[in-house]
Write an enzyme that holds these catalytic residues in place. Structure first.
Site, PDB file in Angstrom:
ATOM      1  N   CYS A 258      59.661   6.317 155.331  1.00 58.04           N
ATOM      2  CA  CYS A 258      58.436   6.414 155.333  1.00 58.04           C
ATOM      3  C   CYS A 258      57.939   7.695 154.908  1.00 58.04           C
ATOM      4  O   CYS A 258      58.222   8.763 155.436  1.00 58.04           O
ATOM      5  CB  CYS A 258      57.791   5.791 156.699  1.00 58.04           C
ATOM      6  SG  CYS A 258      56.366   5.093 156.037  1.00 58.04           S
TER       7      CYS A 258
ATOM      8  N   CYS B  59      55.381   1.545 154.747  1.00 56.51           N
ATOM      9  CA  CYS B  59      56.791   1.360 154.817  1.00 56.51           C
ATOM     10  C   CYS B  59      57.843   0.950 153.614  1.00 56.51           C
ATOM     11  O   CYS B  59      58.466   1.229 152.991  1.00 56.51           O
ATOM     12  CB  CYS B  59      57.278   1.114 155.992  1.00 56.51           C
ATOM     13  SG  CYS B  59      57.657   2.107 158.224  1.00 56.51           S
TER      14      CYS B  59
ATOM     15  N   LYS C 248      26.210  -6.012 159.091  1.00 56.47           N
ATOM     16  CA  LYS C 248      26.643  -6.910 159.738  1.00 56.47           C
ATOM     17  C   LYS C 248      26.947  -6.311 161.202  1.00 56.47           C
ATOM     18  O   LYS C 248      27.306  -7.333 162.148  1.00 56.47           O
ATOM     19  CB  LYS C 248      28.485  -6.933 159.015  1.00 56.47           C
ATOM     20  CG  LYS C 248      27.876  -7.389 157.516  1.00 56.47           C
ATOM     21  CD  LYS C 248      29.700  -7.966 157.114  1.00 56.47           C
ATOM     22  CE  LYS C 248      29.513  -8.678 155.644  1.00 56.47           C
ATOM     23  NZ  LYS C 248      30.297  -8.780 154.916  1.00 56.47           N
TER      24      LYS C 248
ATOM     25  N   ASP D  47      31.484  -1.967 160.565  1.00 55.14           N
ATOM     26  CA  ASP D  47      32.104  -2.097 159.264  1.00 55.14           C
ATOM     27  C   ASP D  47      31.132  -1.381 158.652  1.00 55.14           C
ATOM     28  O   ASP D  47      29.713  -0.833 159.591  1.00 55.14           O
ATOM     29  CB  ASP D  47      31.283  -3.934 159.665  1.00 55.14           C
ATOM     30  CG  ASP D  47      32.010  -4.292 158.305  1.00 55.14           C
ATOM     31  OD1 ASP D  47      32.675  -5.705 157.869  1.00 55.14           O
ATOM     32  OD2 ASP D  47      31.497  -3.795 156.959  1.00 55.14           O
TER      33      ASP D  47
ATOM     34  N   CYS E  34      55.418  -0.202 158.946  1.00 53.88           N
ATOM     35  CA  CYS E  34      54.503  -0.162 159.454  1.00 53.88           C
ATOM     36  C   CYS E  34      53.698  -0.423 157.618  1.00 53.88           C
ATOM     37  O   CYS E  34      54.396  -0.701 156.794  1.00 53.88           O
ATOM     38  CB  CYS E  34      53.885   1.595 159.666  1.00 53.88           C
ATOM     39  SG  CYS E  34      53.797   2.554 157.684  1.00 53.88           S
TER      40      CYS E  34
ATOM     41  N   CYS F 206      54.609   7.887 161.002  1.00 51.78           N
ATOM     42  CA  CYS F 206      56.174   6.685 161.569  1.00 51.78           C
ATOM     43  C   CYS F 206      57.025   6.946 161.764  1.00 51.78           C
ATOM     44  O   CYS F 206      57.905   6.485 163.188  1.00 51.78           O
ATOM     45  CB  CYS F 206      55.713   5.596 160.112  1.00 51.78           C
ATOM     46  SG  CYS F 206      56.274   4.339 159.844  1.00 51.78           S
TER      47      CYS F 206
ATOM     48  N   CYS G 147      34.407 -10.286 141.022  1.00 53.37           N
ATOM     49  CA  CYS G 147      33.866 -11.128 142.190  1.00 53.37           C
ATOM     50  C   CYS G 147      35.531 -12.346 142.749  1.00 53.37           C
ATOM     51  O   CYS G 147      35.267 -12.873 141.722  1.00 53.37           O
ATOM     52  CB  CYS G 147      33.050 -11.959 141.998  1.00 53.37           C
ATOM     53  SG  CYS G 147      32.202 -13.038 143.166  1.00 53.37           S
TER      54      CYS G 147
END
Lengths: 409, 409
Positions: free
Chosen positions: B306, B232, B130, B107, B229, B311, B253
């Site tokens: 895809c 896709c 975080k 993060d 996925c 994939c 927000c």
């Protein structure tokens, strides 16, 4: 840094003062019942302002999104949580973070390392009473919430009287009742005590439960007189469709998972928010079968022959209330109930109690949707009772087994 | 207690030492990256012993209950959690309390007071990164878990390469891949980055999401080549059946609730446990509509067209793998897939995108069960694309509106 002998008494004295202050600050973050030294300042009015420092901006945004009309109203409500364990502690934390007005917590257990597989409590709290540890953490998270905590067992005679008094008078405004009672206990006796109290007081409550094997749970809304109480019918549990051959229930230690308890607390508090803030559909019964990710729902009318006389009294009062409504509203009320009752999702799961067993059992066997079953069946007739007041039920289990099951619910 | 001037230098010196020790003790409980001073000692081997001091007794009880065959295996798995916000932090905490072997956290955000309406972070952590704050809390809760935390945005070119490397080599045994990747991010770009990485690496992952209005969410299991996925088809979201007239999406927000995020984290980690420890049914897609308490489920095959070439490559490899299986197993495999696909619960909810819009859209519009819809529709044909590579879609929205929607997902 260690103090050197070259320091003067005056320097030392200043250092002692400094350290005492620092220590007091550190302790205020942690000490049970301490102030919110490490937390945030209190907030007088919930603001919708979108700034990083506003703890309520994401909640107030529910108004802008058209979900809740008056989110600030959350601060006017008082909720009692009985049982601050795997479900109750997370329930209390969610309500605290949502900015509930007041929380009353009841539990008589201590935090143990054996609780660390559920959310909320931390290892350094081991040995503290659950309500004391919870109050400290929650106050730190949100100093705007008012707390009242009781470290006792509500089922003893004296405590039960005090418990009833707090439900009746522990509202945000002293002398007013709380707005909602949440049962997050892990045993039959405590659930029955809450049921008895709420029937007598006409107090709306929600019940929650997680199975011994940790892979199912449920929540239930009980409005005395309007929906079935905990004594109206055998408690409902989620059918688990687990191969009976693999089920091993001997042994005293119930399994538990932070996932199942987190989900049950989540759907419970979501239902609380919907009920208090008047949005969405409040579920009368919502189950969670974790093995198959299905969530059966239903509602159940109260039993006119319920053994709790206060339940029967509340039913009469509810009937009078409905009769006094203008006709338009009665139709709406009935339509709403039908909507709930017809909520069969067509999930095919085998009940853990056979159809025959259900038919054999007397008492009200509700028309249960697939996926929900009863925790036990009740004797066919009062006359079937054994001399001495004991009764047997016909699923082949002994009374001892049945009682053990109920105690462990 | 304040120090009096009558104290000798020797007394003062002793007092300073005492205070310094006490302060160090208090601080070791709280300091980021500090030792588990306030926590518990490490445990070498998970024991089923039923004593208050055993943090794993309630988890090991899952074996006695016949739910999990080999719970200890949890310690052999490494899981990467991308996004340590409302869903990711609770996800990490649940896995930590379950005794996962290793957690990798990614993060780049800081804790803010505006996050206090979700579980996990506390006000005194405001301003910390975080991942740093999370690691400190989680290590204290369970010192048996190995942690690796990265305070960066995975979508930049350099970080993406490093991220790919940690997924490939950050397993419990160094140089082995992680066992599972969990997407707990709040934006389209990060999801696509995870999708790209996992398609290239053939890495199984689970995606999670919560709507901007805080009242719906979902989880999804993506096995490259076997299930659709993230590229896709348009991402699936839970239909909310909210009166469009009350929907107000302007404003920057997003709303959030600890309840919805707790439920999504709970069903996500439950799915992780079922997947890793091999019990119950793992859901390919499970939605949560909080307004009506319903939980639609489905599965979706990958799209042979895809746009992600990795994939398509994984799909070829999966086909080869299936072709190489003995015939018996292929039948079982197919039956299992049919079981998932047929999981329409007959819930009647209006899709947010009309049937016509779905028909108008090209690309694979999956046969969605009631209650699940797509976040946006895709252009009918490549030829419809505007000069310059831009494309429009026919639901009447501009490309800008569409992109804004996607960014905010």
């Amino acid at each position: 840094m260690a103090s050197s002998s070259a320091e003067t008494a005056e320097q030392l004295r200043r250092r002692v003062q400094e350290l005492e202050q620092e220590l007091a600050q550190e302790r205020s973050r942690q000490a049970p019942g301490g102030s919110a030294g490490g937390g945030r300042a209190r907030v007088d009015k919930m603001s919708p302002e979108v700034v990083d420092s506003n703890p309520y901006s994401r909640l107030m945004a529910l108004k802008r999104m058209g979900i809740v009309k008056d989110y600030e109203k959350i601060r006017t409500f008082a909720v009692a949580v009985i049982g601050v364990g795997g479900v109750g502690s997370v329930t209390a934390e969610m309500l605290t973070r949502c900015g509930i007005g007041k929380l009353l917590l009841f539990d008589y257990d201590k935090v143990e390392l054996a609780n660390m597989n559920r959310l909320f409590f931390q290892p350094h709290q081991a040995g503290l009473s659950k309500v004391q540890a919870a109050e400290h953490t929650l106050r730190n998270i949100n100093p705007d919430v008012h707390f009242e905590v009781y470290n006792y067992n509500i089922t003893t005679v004296d405590n039960f009287q005090h418990f009833m008094d707090r439900i009746s008078n522990g509202g945000l405004e002293s002398g007013k009742p709380v707005d909602l009672v949440l049962s997050c206990v892990d045993n039959f006796e405590a659930r029955m005590a809450i049921n008895t109290a709420c029937n007598e007081l006409g107090q709306t409550w929600m019940e929650s439960g997680v199975s011994e094997n940790a892979v199912s749970g449920h929540i239930q809304l009980i409005i005395p007189g309007e929906s079935a109480c905990f004594a109206c019918a055998p408690p409902l549990v989620v059918a688990e469709n687990i191969d009976e051959k693999t089920l091993k229930r001997e042994g005293v230690c119930a399994a538990s998972l932070p996932t199942t308890m987190g989900v049950v607390a989540g759907i419970l508090v979501q239902n609380v928010l919907k009920f208090l803030l008047n949005f969405g559909t409040v579920s009368f019964y919502l189950g969670y079968n974790a093995m198959q990710d299905f969530f059966p729902t239903m509602s159940m009318k109260p039993n006119p022959q319920c053994e709790d006389r206060n339940c029967r009294k509340q039913q009469e009062e509810y009937k009078k209330k409905i009769a006094a409504l203008p006709k338009q509203e009665v139709v709406e009320q009935e339509e709403e109930e039908i909507l709930h009752e017809d909520n069969d999702w067509g999930i095919e799961l085998v009940s853990e109690i056979s159809e025959e067993e259900l038919k054999d059992a007397s008492g009200p066997v509700p028309d249960l949707p697939e996926g929900i079953t009863v925790a036990y069946t009740v004797p066919r007739k009062a006359e079937d009772a054994l001399p001495g007041g004991e009764s047997v039920e016909d699923s082949g289990e002994s009374l001892e087994e049945l009682m053990a099951k109920m105690k462990n619910m």
